[in-house]
Design a protein around this motif. Structure first.
Motif, PDB file in Angstrom:
ATOM      1  N   LEU A  49      -9.594   2.593  -3.103  1.00 43.65           N
ATOM      2  CA  LEU A  49      -9.649   1.213  -3.581  1.00 43.65           C
ATOM      3  C   LEU A  49      -9.777   1.188  -5.106  1.00 43.65           C
ATOM      4  O   LEU A  49     -10.745   1.714  -5.659  1.00 43.65           O
ATOM      5  CB  LEU A  49     -10.843   0.485  -2.947  1.00 43.65           C
ATOM      6  CG  LEU A  49     -10.839   0.437  -1.415  1.00 43.65           C
ATOM      7  CD1 LEU A  49     -12.123  -0.198  -0.904  1.00 43.65           C
ATOM      8  CD2 LEU A  49      -9.629  -0.318  -0.897  1.00 43.65           C
ATOM      9  N   PRO A  81      -4.083   0.811  -1.118  1.00 38.16           N
ATOM     10  CA  PRO A  81      -3.507  -0.536  -1.202  1.00 38.16           C
ATOM     11  C   PRO A  81      -3.635  -1.145  -2.597  1.00 38.16           C
ATOM     12  O   PRO A  81      -4.564  -0.837  -3.344  1.00 38.16           O
ATOM     13  CB  PRO A  81      -4.335  -1.330  -0.199  1.00 38.16           C
ATOM     14  CG  PRO A  81      -5.668  -0.633  -0.190  1.00 38.16           C
ATOM     15  CD  PRO A  81      -5.402   0.822  -0.481  1.00 38.16           C
ATOM     16  N   MET A  83      -9.165  -4.774   4.564  1.00 40.23           N
ATOM     17  CA  MET A  83      -9.085  -3.318   4.539  1.00 40.23           C
ATOM     18  C   MET A  83      -9.518  -2.719   5.884  1.00 40.23           C
ATOM     19  O   MET A  83      -8.939  -1.745   6.364  1.00 40.23           O
ATOM     20  CB  MET A  83      -9.972  -2.751   3.424  1.00 40.23           C
ATOM     21  CG  MET A  83      -9.575  -3.149   2.010  1.00 40.23           C
ATOM     22  SD  MET A  83      -7.918  -2.613   1.549  1.00 40.23           S
ATOM     23  CE  MET A  83      -7.043  -4.173   1.554  1.00 40.23           C
ATOM     24  N   LEU A 126      -6.595  -3.144   8.101  1.00 41.78           N
ATOM     25  CA  LEU A 126      -5.433  -2.326   7.741  1.00 41.78           C
ATOM     26  C   LEU A 126      -5.486  -0.941   8.374  1.00 41.78           C
ATOM     27  O   LEU A 126      -4.500  -0.491   8.983  1.00 41.78           O
ATOM     28  CB  LEU A 126      -5.352  -2.190   6.214  1.00 41.78           C
ATOM     29  CG  LEU A 126      -4.352  -1.159   5.678  1.00 41.78           C
ATOM     30  CD1 LEU A 126      -2.925  -1.582   5.985  1.00 41.78           C
ATOM     31  CD2 LEU A 126      -4.547  -0.948   4.171  1.00 41.78           C
ATOM     32  N   PHE A 185       0.833  -1.205   0.000  1.00 44.14           N
ATOM     33  CA  PHE A 185       0.000   0.000   0.000  1.00 44.14           C
ATOM     34  C   PHE A 185       0.867   1.254   0.000  1.00 44.14           C
ATOM     35  O   PHE A 185       2.014   1.254   0.446  1.00 44.14           O
ATOM     36  CB  PHE A 185      -0.945   0.020   1.217  1.00 44.14           C
ATOM     37  CG  PHE A 185      -0.250  -0.003   2.554  1.00 44.14           C
ATOM     38  CD1 PHE A 185       0.011   1.179   3.247  1.00 44.14           C
ATOM     39  CD2 PHE A 185       0.135  -1.209   3.127  1.00 44.14           C
ATOM     40  CE1 PHE A 185       0.651   1.148   4.489  1.00 44.14           C
ATOM     41  CE2 PHE A 185       0.766  -1.249   4.362  1.00 44.14           C
ATOM     42  CZ  PHE A 185       1.025  -0.066   5.048  1.00 44.14           C
ATOM     43  N   VAL A 188     -13.817   5.937   2.841  1.00 41.36           N
ATOM     44  CA  VAL A 188     -13.439   4.987   1.786  1.00 41.36           C
ATOM     45  C   VAL A 188     -13.966   5.489   0.451  1.00 41.36           C
ATOM     46  O   VAL A 188     -15.108   5.944   0.358  1.00 41.36           O
ATOM     47  CB  VAL A 188     -14.023   3.577   2.048  1.00 41.36           C
ATOM     48  CG1 VAL A 188     -13.510   2.596   0.989  1.00 41.36           C
ATOM     49  CG2 VAL A 188     -13.674   3.091   3.436  1.00 41.36           C
ATOM     50  N   LEU A 233      -9.184   5.869   2.478  1.00 43.80           N
ATOM     51  CA  LEU A 233      -8.779   4.614   1.860  1.00 43.80           C
ATOM     52  C   LEU A 233      -9.248   4.615   0.411  1.00 43.80           C
ATOM     53  O   LEU A 233     -10.448   4.702   0.138  1.00 43.80           O
ATOM     54  CB  LEU A 233      -9.395   3.444   2.624  1.00 43.80           C
ATOM     55  CG  LEU A 233      -9.155   2.031   2.099  1.00 43.80           C
ATOM     56  CD1 LEU A 233      -7.686   1.637   2.240  1.00 43.80           C
ATOM     57  CD2 LEU A 233     -10.049   1.029   2.849  1.00 43.80           C
ATOM     58  N   LEU A 278      -4.990  -4.201  -4.069  1.00 40.68           N
ATOM     59  CA  LEU A 278      -5.952  -5.151  -3.525  1.00 40.68           C
ATOM     60  C   LEU A 278      -5.339  -6.550  -3.446  1.00 40.68           C
ATOM     61  O   LEU A 278      -4.547  -6.931  -4.314  1.00 40.68           O
ATOM     62  CB  LEU A 278      -7.207  -5.190  -4.392  1.00 40.68           C
ATOM     63  CG  LEU A 278      -8.015  -3.892  -4.484  1.00 40.68           C
ATOM     64  CD1 LEU A 278      -9.260  -4.119  -5.334  1.00 40.68           C
ATOM     65  CD2 LEU A 278      -8.410  -3.374  -3.104  1.00 40.68           C
TER      66      LEU A 278
END
Length: 228
Positions: free
Chosen positions: A100, A136, A161, A164, A84, A175, A98, A138
């Motif tokens: 994604l 990150p 996640m 994390l 990440f 997110v 976060l 994935l």
């Protein structure tokens, strides 16, 4: 004692890059399909040009340097080594965010955006809008994959996640997800809501199948809106 993130830099061996270029040079192309280009699949001239680009023109080291310009780490979670980016925000109270990515995709989707989110004042914005970015790879993708490791679906990735972020010192966070990341963000909103400030998705994951042949009026209205 919680696991400690290990600093990471991408450095692919020269021999691996040379091997890839040699393999591309040995590509055996089919003939051009009948009819107009793209009528029966990829246009042959386009494919030849694409392979030549990957063989001769793609600058692997330049892309490696782009990634390595950001702070990167690996952390063992869920029995995998999770890769990440972790970029501190430059502002009075940066919001932990976060990010994604989708499928097929990678953290490269975010490299142009991260500096603007982490340091908005540098781009003419307000420092009060700064985010601390955690992006990150994935599990199962790119630098979060190793041969023989577990395969994770949406539910397992969402759990990793959710583990994390507190491990990095963010008990509550926001997110954002697109494509496959949107499914994971939605799952986190469902099962890890207590950890979230909110979610933002740029793909809406909704069910399209009917659970029963007879739907209530509000369900029929929903299905009509979904069809539209």
């Amino acid at each position: 004692m919680p696991p400690i993130p290990e600093p990471f830099r991408l450095a692919i061996d020269n021999a691996a890059i040379a091997d890839l270029r040699e393999r591309l040079g040995h590509t055996r192309f089919p003939d051009q399909g009948p009819g107009e280009p793209w009528a029966y699949g990829t246009d042959l001239d386009y494919m030849r040009g694409l392979v030549a680009y990957w063989q001769r023109d793609f600058d692997w080291r330049a892309q490696e340097a782009r990634l390595n310009a950001f702070p990167q780490y690996k952390l063992r979670l869920g029995d995998i080594e999770l890769h990440f980016l972790h970029v501190p925000g430059n502002g009075p109270s940066p919001c932990p965010l976060l990010l994604l990515h989708g499928w097929p995709g990678s953290v490269f989707e975010f490299l142009d955006m991260i500096p603007r989110l982490a340091d908005p004042a540098r781009f003419g914005g307000d420092a009060k809008d700064a985010f601390t970015i955690i992006a990150p790879s994935l599990p199962g993708y790119g630098l979060s994959f190793a041969p023989g490791q577990k395969r994770f679906g949406i539910e397992e990735i969402a759990d990793v996640m959710a583990e994390l972020m507190p491990a990095l010192g963010y008990p509550r966070f926001a997110v954002q997800g697109g494509d496959w990341g949107a499914f994971i963000a939605a799952r986190m909103g469902c099962v890890h809501a207590e950890k979230l400030l909110g979610i933002h998705v740029n793909l809406l994951a909704v069910r399209r199948e009917r659970d029963a042949p007879q739907a209530r009026p509000e369900e029929e209205a929903y299905l009509g809106q979904l069809a539209q």
